[in-house]
Design an enzyme around this catalytic site. Structure first.
Site, PDB file in Angstrom:
ATOM      1  N   TRP A  24     -12.066   7.846  -1.076  1.00  0.00           N
ATOM      2  CA  TRP A  24     -11.531   8.477   0.136  1.00  0.00           C
ATOM      3  C   TRP A  24     -12.322   9.690   0.615  1.00  0.00           C
ATOM      4  O   TRP A  24     -12.626   9.797   1.803  1.00  0.00           O
ATOM      5  CB  TRP A  24     -10.049   8.816  -0.057  1.00  0.00           C
ATOM      6  N   ASP A  62      -5.631  -0.047   2.421  1.00  0.00           N
ATOM      7  CA  ASP A  62      -5.553   0.335   3.831  1.00  0.00           C
ATOM      8  C   ASP A  62      -6.821  -0.126   4.556  1.00  0.00           C
ATOM      9  O   ASP A  62      -7.703  -0.737   3.962  1.00  0.00           O
ATOM     10  CB  ASP A  62      -5.329   1.844   3.979  1.00  0.00           C
ATOM     11  N   LYS A  76       0.830  -1.219   0.000  1.00  0.00           N
ATOM     12  CA  LYS A  76       0.000   0.000   0.000  1.00  0.00           C
ATOM     13  C   LYS A  76       0.861   1.263   0.000  1.00  0.00           C
ATOM     14  O   LYS A  76       0.490   2.268  -0.609  1.00  0.00           O
ATOM     15  CB  LYS A  76      -0.996  -0.001   1.157  1.00  0.00           C
TER      16      LYS A  76
END
Length: 242
Positions: free
Chosen positions: A214, A176, A144
């Site tokens: 996100w 994540d 990641k």
């Protein structure tokens, strides 16, 4: 899954680009640093900073603004030495300092050989940078931190070279905890595999899909976006069960 593919396809790479540039506070932090730093050093600092952007002691956005302000107008001879001074005093990144300095030491030899022209070459072929970082850092392809570094390098290069190049389809989404949590509501598949499929079917590369997810996870302010794009993102929020 079909509905998810269709909404992401409807947003498209251009929609993702708009979200990145108008909503992501990390992008704003990089724009600020670029105005106050040498272009070549700016990109190298962004690569180094991305590689140590894990196990933070604050919010990611705050960490990137702390980084941008710290290196604004600062002359840097050695990135490793600069971080040796920066990290211990940092508010948002005080964990695992020795391990993080070791990561910067590993990459600094590579970065020191690169000119601005070399960096532009990597921007034109981000897959090549991804492969180089995997080798230098001894990491997996889906690490990641490595794929996040390519994403932030893309941001920095877009700013420095005033040119938008989409991310390669082959580079996976940064897996994540938040991405794992969202994905687990949709499938039992590994997140990197699932979003790679969505990317291929929608035509939107996984790193750009990451940029769509996100802001929705963090309740970001979407008002800078036009109403049509906002509505599509609201639909995506529903589909993701957020």
């Amino acid at each position: 899954m079909r509905e998810l593919v269709e909404i992401i396809k409807g947003i498209g790479i251009e929609g993702a680009k708009e979200v990145e540039e108008k909503v992501d506070r990390q992008f704003y932090a990089l724009q600020y640093l670029f105005r106050h730093q040498d272009p070549e050093m700016f990109i190298k600092l962004v690569i180094a900073n991305s590689l140590v952007s894990y196990q933070l002691t604050g919010r990611g956005e705050d960490w990137w603004w702390e980084f941008a302000r710290y290196f604004s107008g600062r002359e840097v001879d050695s990135i490793w030495k600069a971080y040796g001074e920066f990290l211990p005093k940092s508010k948002n990144n005080r964990r695992l300092i020795e391990a993080k300095l070791n990561r910067i030491r590993k990459v600094e030899g590579f970065l020191s050989t690169l000119t601005l022209k070399d960096l532009e070459g990597y921007y034109k072929n981000m897959k090549m940078l991804w492969k180089a970082l995997i080798k230098i850092m001894g990491s997996r392809e889906d690490s990641k931190t490595i794929v996040f570094t390519v994403k932030m390098f893309g941001y920095a290069s877009r700013i420095a070279f005033s040119r938008f190049i989409p991310y390669p389809m082959e580079i996976p989404i940064p897996e994540d905890l938040r991405i794992k949590s969202v994905t687990s509501k949709l499938t039992q598949e590994k997140p990197t595999k699932f979003w790679m499929k969505i990317g291929q079917e929608s035509g939107v590369p996984p790193l750009h899909i990451d940029s769509l997810i996100w802001p929705l996870l963090g309740n970001a302010d979407l008002t800078p976006l036009d109403i049509e794009l906002r509505n599509k993102l609201m639909k995506l929020t529903e589909l993701l069960g957020l």
